[in-house]
Design a protein around this motif. Structure first.
Motif, PDB file in Angstrom:
ATOM      1  N   UNK A   5      -0.910   3.931   5.293  1.00 54.52           N
ATOM      2  CA  UNK A   5      -2.347   4.150   5.125  1.00 54.52           C
ATOM      3  C   UNK A   5      -2.788   3.404   3.876  1.00 54.52           C
ATOM      4  N   UNK A   6      -3.329   2.233   4.062  1.00 52.22           N
ATOM      5  CA  UNK A   6      -3.737   1.396   2.942  1.00 52.22           C
ATOM      6  C   UNK A   6      -5.161   0.929   3.197  1.00 52.22           C
ATOM      7  N   UNK A   7      -5.966   1.006   2.172  1.00 49.99           N
ATOM      8  CA  UNK A   7      -7.342   0.530   2.288  1.00 49.99           C
ATOM      9  C   UNK A   7      -7.366  -0.974   2.497  1.00 49.99           C
ATOM     10  N   UNK A   8      -8.313  -1.414   3.306  1.00 49.92           N
ATOM     11  CA  UNK A   8      -8.540  -2.843   3.478  1.00 49.92           C
ATOM     12  C   UNK A   8      -9.141  -3.387   2.193  1.00 49.92           C
ATOM     13  N   UNK A   9      -8.676  -4.521   1.703  1.00 50.85           N
ATOM     14  CA  UNK A   9      -9.255  -5.098   0.488  1.00 50.85           C
ATOM     15  C   UNK A   9     -10.746  -5.378   0.666  1.00 50.85           C
ATOM     16  N   UNK A  10     -11.505  -5.219  -0.419  1.00 56.94           N
ATOM     17  CA  UNK A  10     -12.953  -5.429  -0.339  1.00 56.94           C
ATOM     18  C   UNK A  10     -13.319  -6.906  -0.274  1.00 56.94           C
ATOM     19  N   UNK A  11     -12.463  -7.779  -0.753  1.00 64.48           N
ATOM     20  CA  UNK A  11     -12.687  -9.219  -0.681  1.00 64.48           C
ATOM     21  C   UNK A  11     -12.525  -9.658   0.778  1.00 64.48           C
ATOM     22  N   UNK A  12     -13.558 -10.263   1.381  1.00 60.01           N
ATOM     23  CA  UNK A  12     -13.472 -10.642   2.800  1.00 60.01           C
ATOM     24  C   UNK A  12     -12.287 -11.555   3.121  1.00 60.01           C
ATOM     25  N   UNK A  13     -11.963 -12.473   2.243  1.00 58.29           N
ATOM     26  CA  UNK A  13     -10.828 -13.367   2.479  1.00 58.29           C
ATOM     27  C   UNK A  13      -9.523 -12.572   2.506  1.00 58.29           C
ATOM     28  N   UNK A  14      -9.389 -11.630   1.587  1.00 57.42           N
ATOM     29  CA  UNK A  14      -8.174 -10.822   1.543  1.00 57.42           C
ATOM     30  C   UNK A  14      -8.129  -9.811   2.680  1.00 57.42           C
ATOM     31  N   UNK A  15      -9.270  -9.321   3.113  1.00 57.67           N
ATOM     32  CA  UNK A  15      -9.296  -8.391   4.249  1.00 57.67           C
ATOM     33  C   UNK A  15      -8.759  -9.072   5.506  1.00 57.67           C
ATOM     34  N   UNK A  16      -9.148 -10.310   5.709  1.00 53.24           N
ATOM     35  CA  UNK A  16      -8.658 -11.061   6.873  1.00 53.24           C
ATOM     36  C   UNK A  16      -7.155 -11.297   6.754  1.00 53.24           C
ATOM     37  N   UNK A  17      -6.683 -11.627   5.554  1.00 53.65           N
ATOM     38  CA  UNK A  17      -5.252 -11.837   5.336  1.00 53.65           C
ATOM     39  C   UNK A  17      -4.489 -10.537   5.572  1.00 53.65           C
ATOM     40  N   UNK A  18      -5.023  -9.425   5.082  1.00 55.71           N
ATOM     41  CA  UNK A  18      -4.368  -8.122   5.261  1.00 55.71           C
ATOM     42  C   UNK A  18      -4.192  -7.824   6.747  1.00 55.71           C
ATOM     43  N   UNK A  19      -5.218  -8.070   7.537  1.00 50.73           N
ATOM     44  CA  UNK A  19      -5.119  -7.827   8.981  1.00 50.73           C
ATOM     45  C   UNK A  19      -4.065  -8.723   9.617  1.00 50.73           C
ATOM     46  N   UNK A  20      -4.040  -9.984   9.234  1.00 50.67           N
ATOM     47  CA  UNK A  20      -3.054 -10.921   9.783  1.00 50.67           C
ATOM     48  C   UNK A  20      -1.636 -10.557   9.340  1.00 50.67           C
ATOM     49  N   UNK A  21      -1.477 -10.177   8.074  1.00 51.41           N
ATOM     50  CA  UNK A  21      -0.148  -9.787   7.595  1.00 51.41           C
ATOM     51  C   UNK A  21       0.372  -8.552   8.321  1.00 51.41           C
ATOM     52  N   UNK A  22      -0.488  -7.594   8.568  1.00 48.03           N
ATOM     53  CA  UNK A  22      -0.070  -6.398   9.295  1.00 48.03           C
ATOM     54  C   UNK A  22       0.426  -6.750  10.697  1.00 48.03           C
ATOM     55  N   UNK A  23      -0.297  -7.636  11.365  1.00 45.91           N
ATOM     56  CA  UNK A  23       0.122  -8.050  12.712  1.00 45.91           C
ATOM     57  C   UNK A  23       1.465  -8.769  12.667  1.00 45.91           C
ATOM     58  N   UNK A  24       1.624  -9.686  11.704  1.00 46.01           N
ATOM     59  CA  UNK A  24       2.874 -10.425  11.604  1.00 46.01           C
ATOM     60  C   UNK A  24       4.037  -9.500  11.249  1.00 46.01           C
ATOM     61  N   UNK A  25       3.802  -8.541  10.380  1.00 44.87           N
ATOM     62  CA  UNK A  25       4.870  -7.622  10.002  1.00 44.87           C
ATOM     63  C   UNK A  25       5.259  -6.730  11.178  1.00 44.87           C
TER      64      UNK A  25
END
Length: 86
Positions: A5-25
């Protein structure tokens, strides 16, 4: 599968990376395929934001740690704050 349970980063660029990293992991865990995708995402992010390298690299390292890809992220900004040296 572990759920974090981790908050999505508020920076839009990092939010997109967070979503992609979760999928890859979820697909690859700690394998080379995950780290290849990580490096590709990092290069894309830095290409779009070259003046913000340290903050973005540290943010991505923290995301990898939160996912469980590493035990302790190696940060650029706080090298003397308990991070493993390179």
């Amino acid at each position: 599968m572990q759920v974090h349970a981790v908050r999505t980063p508020s920076d839009p660029a990092l939010a997109a990376i967070w979503n992609r990293l979760q999928r890859q992991y979820a697909l690859h865990k700690r394998s080379a395929s995950f780290w290849n995708a990580y490096q590709d995402m990092q290069q894309d992010l830095l290409y779009d934001h070259p003046r913000d390298m340290e903050r973005l690299c540290d943010a991505m390292a923290g995301m990898a740690e939160r996912l469980g890809a590493v035990e302790h992220a190696q940060l650029l900004r706080h090298r003397d704050a308990g991070c493993t040296s390179r």
